[in-house]
Design a protein around this motif. Structure first.
Motif, PDB file in Angstrom:
ATOM      1  N   PHE A 170       0.828  -1.209   0.000  1.00  0.00           N
ATOM      2  CA  PHE A 170       0.000   0.000   0.000  1.00  0.00           C
ATOM      3  C   PHE A 170       0.859   1.255   0.000  1.00  0.00           C
ATOM      4  CE2 PHE A 170      -2.482   2.982   2.913  1.00  0.00           C
ATOM      5  CZ  PHE A 170      -3.134   3.592   1.860  1.00  0.00           C
ATOM      6  N   VAL A 171       1.905   1.264   0.810  1.00  0.00           N
ATOM      7  CA  VAL A 171       2.776   2.444   0.892  1.00  0.00           C
ATOM      8  C   VAL A 171       3.440   2.719  -0.457  1.00  0.00           C
ATOM      9  CG1 VAL A 171       4.872   3.380   1.943  1.00  0.00           C
ATOM     10  CG2 VAL A 171       3.179   2.216   3.363  1.00  0.00           C
ATOM     11  N   VAL A 172       3.971   1.675  -1.076  1.00  0.00           N
ATOM     12  CA  VAL A 172       4.627   1.851  -2.379  1.00  0.00           C
ATOM     13  C   VAL A 172       3.612   2.268  -3.442  1.00  0.00           C
ATOM     14  CG1 VAL A 172       5.928   0.694  -4.199  1.00  0.00           C
ATOM     15  CG2 VAL A 172       6.437   0.199  -1.797  1.00  0.00           C
ATOM     16  N   THR A 173       2.472   1.594  -3.455  1.00  0.00           N
ATOM     17  CA  THR A 173       1.449   1.899  -4.452  1.00  0.00           C
ATOM     18  C   THR A 173       0.869   3.293  -4.255  1.00  0.00           C
ATOM     19  OG1 THR A 173       0.841  -0.438  -4.559  1.00  0.00           O
ATOM     20  CG2 THR A 173      -0.751   1.137  -5.432  1.00  0.00           C
ATOM     21  N   GLY A 174       0.534   3.626  -3.007  1.00  0.00           N
ATOM     22  CA  GLY A 174      -0.049   4.936  -2.733  1.00  0.00           C
ATOM     23  C   GLY A 174       0.884   6.080  -3.080  1.00  0.00           C
ATOM     24  N   ALA A 175       2.152   5.936  -2.703  1.00  0.00           N
ATOM     25  CA  ALA A 175       3.125   6.986  -3.021  1.00  0.00           C
ATOM     26  C   ALA A 175       3.313   7.110  -4.528  1.00  0.00           C
ATOM     27  CB  ALA A 175       4.454   6.688  -2.335  1.00  0.00           C
ATOM     28  N   GLY A 176       3.401   5.971  -5.203  1.00  0.00           N
ATOM     29  CA  GLY A 176       3.605   5.985  -6.650  1.00  0.00           C
ATOM     30  C   GLY A 176       2.433   6.603  -7.398  1.00  0.00           C
ATOM     31  N   LEU A 177       1.209   6.232  -7.021  1.00  0.00           N
ATOM     32  CA  LEU A 177       0.038   6.766  -7.702  1.00  0.00           C
ATOM     33  C   LEU A 177      -0.153   8.255  -7.427  1.00  0.00           C
ATOM     34  CD1 LEU A 177      -2.589   3.901  -7.241  1.00  0.00           C
ATOM     35  CD2 LEU A 177      -1.353   4.547  -9.311  1.00  0.00           C
ATOM     36  N   THR A 178       0.161   8.674  -6.213  1.00  0.00           N
ATOM     37  CA  THR A 178       0.014  10.091  -5.882  1.00  0.00           C
ATOM     38  C   THR A 178       0.990  10.949  -6.671  1.00  0.00           C
ATOM     39  OG1 THR A 178      -0.735   9.544  -3.641  1.00  0.00           O
ATOM     40  CG2 THR A 178       0.054  11.781  -4.018  1.00  0.00           C
ATOM     41  N   VAL A 179       2.254  10.568  -6.651  1.00  0.00           N
ATOM     42  CA  VAL A 179       3.267  11.324  -7.392  1.00  0.00           C
ATOM     43  C   VAL A 179       3.002  11.232  -8.893  1.00  0.00           C
ATOM     44  CG1 VAL A 179       5.721  11.486  -7.937  1.00  0.00           C
ATOM     45  CG2 VAL A 179       4.996  11.049  -5.584  1.00  0.00           C
ATOM     46  N   GLY A 180       2.594  10.051  -9.351  1.00  0.00           N
ATOM     47  CA  GLY A 180       2.288   9.887 -10.766  1.00  0.00           C
ATOM     48  C   GLY A 180       1.139  10.777 -11.210  1.00  0.00           C
ATOM     49  N   THR A 181       0.128  10.924 -10.353  1.00  0.00           N
ATOM     50  CA  THR A 181      -1.012  11.772 -10.692  1.00  0.00           C
ATOM     51  C   THR A 181      -0.602  13.233 -10.819  1.00  0.00           C
ATOM     52  OG1 THR A 181      -2.533  10.270  -9.549  1.00  0.00           O
ATOM     53  CG2 THR A 181      -3.309  12.517  -9.977  1.00  0.00           C
ATOM     54  N   THR A 182       0.210  13.721  -9.888  1.00  0.00           N
ATOM     55  CA  THR A 182       0.654  15.118  -9.981  1.00  0.00           C
ATOM     56  C   THR A 182       1.529  15.324 -11.217  1.00  0.00           C
ATOM     57  OG1 THR A 182       2.611  14.708  -8.588  1.00  0.00           O
ATOM     58  CG2 THR A 182       0.595  15.399  -7.486  1.00  0.00           C
ATOM     59  N   THR A 183       2.338  14.330 -11.544  1.00  0.00           N
ATOM     60  CA  THR A 183       3.205  14.440 -12.727  1.00  0.00           C
ATOM     61  C   THR A 183       2.379  14.523 -14.007  1.00  0.00           C
ATOM     62  OG1 THR A 183       4.932  13.176 -11.592  1.00  0.00           O
ATOM     63  CG2 THR A 183       5.090  13.356 -13.988  1.00  0.00           C
ATOM     64  N   LEU A 184       1.299  13.750 -14.060  1.00  0.00           N
ATOM     65  CA  LEU A 184       0.436  13.775 -15.242  1.00  0.00           C
ATOM     66  C   LEU A 184      -0.393  15.054 -15.327  1.00  0.00           C
ATOM     67  CD1 LEU A 184      -0.860  10.081 -15.258  1.00  0.00           C
ATOM     68  CD2 LEU A 184       0.786  11.116 -16.828  1.00  0.00           C
ATOM     69  N   LEU A 185      -0.799  15.592 -14.180  1.00  0.00           N
ATOM     70  CA  LEU A 185      -1.651  16.781 -14.179  1.00  0.00           C
ATOM     71  C   LEU A 185      -0.890  18.050 -14.560  1.00  0.00           C
ATOM     72  CD1 LEU A 185      -3.869  16.263 -10.990  1.00  0.00           C
ATOM     73  CD2 LEU A 185      -4.599  16.230 -13.374  1.00  0.00           C
ATOM     74  N   LYS A 186       0.378  18.119 -14.218  1.00  0.00           N
ATOM     75  CA  LYS A 186       1.123  19.357 -14.450  1.00  0.00           C
ATOM     76  C   LYS A 186       1.120  19.810 -15.911  1.00  0.00           C
ATOM     77  CE  LYS A 186       4.164  19.416 -10.418  1.00  0.00           C
ATOM     78  NZ  LYS A 186       5.548  19.343  -9.913  1.00  0.00           N
ATOM     79  N   PRO A 187       1.469  18.977 -16.869  1.00  0.00           N
ATOM     80  CA  PRO A 187       1.418  19.447 -18.256  1.00  0.00           C
ATOM     81  C   PRO A 187      -0.003  19.663 -18.766  1.00  0.00           C
ATOM     82  CG  PRO A 187       1.990  17.114 -18.172  1.00  0.00           C
ATOM     83  CD  PRO A 187       2.029  17.624 -16.762  1.00  0.00           C
ATOM     84  N   VAL A 188      -0.969  18.970 -18.176  1.00  0.00           N
ATOM     85  CA  VAL A 188      -2.360  19.164 -18.589  1.00  0.00           C
ATOM     86  C   VAL A 188      -2.851  20.548 -18.167  1.00  0.00           C
ATOM     87  CG1 VAL A 188      -4.727  18.365 -18.267  1.00  0.00           C
ATOM     88  CG2 VAL A 188      -2.886  16.708 -18.535  1.00  0.00           C
ATOM     89  N   VAL A 189      -2.564  20.930 -16.917  1.00  0.00           N
ATOM     90  CA  VAL A 189      -2.971  22.247 -16.424  1.00  0.00           C
ATOM     91  C   VAL A 189      -2.115  23.343 -17.050  1.00  0.00           C
ATOM     92  CG1 VAL A 189      -3.205  23.705 -14.370  1.00  0.00           C
ATOM     93  CG2 VAL A 189      -3.809  21.272 -14.259  1.00  0.00           C
ATOM     94  N   GLY A 190      -0.814  23.121 -17.087  1.00  0.00           N
ATOM     95  CA  GLY A 190       0.080  24.061 -17.755  1.00  0.00           C
ATOM     96  C   GLY A 190       0.398  25.325 -16.973  1.00  0.00           C
ATOM     97  N   ARG A 191       0.165  25.325 -15.665  1.00  0.00           N
ATOM     98  CA  ARG A 191       0.529  26.499 -14.873  1.00  0.00           C
ATOM     99  C   ARG A 191       2.031  26.494 -14.624  1.00  0.00           C
ATOM    100  NH1 ARG A 191      -1.508  28.422  -8.784  1.00  0.00           N
ATOM    101  NH2 ARG A 191      -1.420  30.657  -9.264  1.00  0.00           N
TER     102      ARG A 191
END
Length: 239
Positions: free
Chosen positions: A98-119
Motif C-alpha cells: 500500500f505504501v509503495v502503491t499509494g506513493a507511486g500513484l500520488t506522485v504519478g497523478t501530480t506528474t500527469l496533471l502538471k502538463p495538462v494544467v500548464g501552470r
C-alpha cells in the motif's frame, strides 16, 4: 499478527467518510486546475500568502530546506523505504504494498496533471499541483490509516485522526514550498487535495487485489481431512 488474514489497509469504518473527502478533494483539484490553467502569475490569495512567508531567514529557512528534501527523489525514496521497512517488521506485507502503491500513484497523478494544467512559475517550471506537498501528505495519510486500523479507531475518531495527519503534513510541506518560492500557495493546496483524492482509491485497490489473491489461494487448497480419517485410510491400505 496472529497468522490470520492481514487486516484491510482501508478500515471499513472509514470508507464512506474518506470516500466523501476524496470526492470533494478531486473537485477542488479540478476547479483549481481550470482556474489556473496556462497561467504564470500568482492569484490574489497567492500574492498575499507569498508576501508573508516568502524569503524566510534562518533558522526557518533551514527547516524549509530539510522539509523540501523529503519530497526530492532521494529523500522520498528514503522516506518510503523507512515506512515499508516498518510495515514489514510489523508483519504487514499488504501495508508495505500500500505504501509503495499509494506513493507511486500520488506522485504519478501530480506528474500527469502538471502538463495538462500548464501552470508555470519562474519561467517554464510547471507548478500545479505541487508534487512535494502531495507526496508528504500521502505518506502521512497512509501511516495514519494503518495506525487507525491497528488501533481499531471508530469512524469519527479515525476520520479525524487521518484527516488531521494529512492536514499537518500538507501544511508543513506547503509552507516550505511557498517559503522557498518553489510554488504558489494554490499549487500546494492542489497537491494536498490530490493526495486526499488518490489515497482512498489506492487503499481500496490494494485491499481488493489482496482479497482476490487470498480467495484464489484458499480455493486452490485441498479440503482439510481429519487426522483420524487419514489414519483409517492407511490401515485399510495395509489390510
Amino acid at each position: 499478527m496472529t497468522g490470520g488474514p492481514e487486516s484491510a489497509v482501508l478500515p471499513p469504518s472509514l470508507r464512506r467518510a474518506l470516500g466523501l473527502i476524496a470526492s470533494l478533494a478531486a473537485l477542488v483539484v479540478l476547479v483549481f486546475g481550470i482556474t489556473y490553467a496556462d497561467d504564470s502569475e500568482p492569484g490574489a490569495v497567492d500574492a498575499r500568502i507569498w508576501a508573508v512567508v516568502d524569503g524566510v531567514g534562518p533558522p526557518w529557512r533551514h527547516v524549509a530546506v530539510v522539509t523540501d528534501f523529503l519530497g526530492e527523489p532521494v529523500g522520498a525514496v528514503l522516506v518510503v523505504a523507512a515506512v515499508v521497512t516498518g510495515c514489514l517488521l510489523l508483519r504487514g506485507p499488504r501495508a508495505a504494498v500500500f505504501v509503495v502503491t499509494g506513493a507511486g500513484l500520488t506522485v504519478g497523478t501530480t506528474t500527469l496533471l502538471k502538463p495538462v494544467v500548464g501552470r508555470t512559475i519562474h519561467g517554464d517550471n510547471l507548478s500545479y499541483p505541487s508534487g512535494h506537498t502531495a507526496f508528504l501528505t500521502a505518506i502521512a495519510l497512509m501511516v495514519s490509516l494503518l495506525a487507525a486500523g491497528r488501533l481499531g479507531l471508530g469512524r469519527a475518531v479515525g476520520t479525524a485522526f487521518v484527516f488531521a495527519a494529512g492536514l499537518a503534513a500538507g501544511a508543513t510541506m506547503g509552507w516550505a514550498q511557498v517559503a522557498m518560492g518553489s510554488h504558489y500557495a494554490t499549487d500546494t493546496l492542489g497537491g494536498w487535495c490530490t493526495a486526499l483524492a488518490v489515497l482512498p482509491v489506492s487503499a481500496w485497490l490494494v485491499d481488493r487485489t489482496a482479497d482476490r489473491l487470498a480467495d484464489r489461494t484458499t480455493a486452490g487448497r485441498p479440503a482439510y481431512e481429519p487426522a483420524d480419517r487419514r489414519t483409517d485410510a492407511g490401515r485399510q491400505e495395509c489390510h
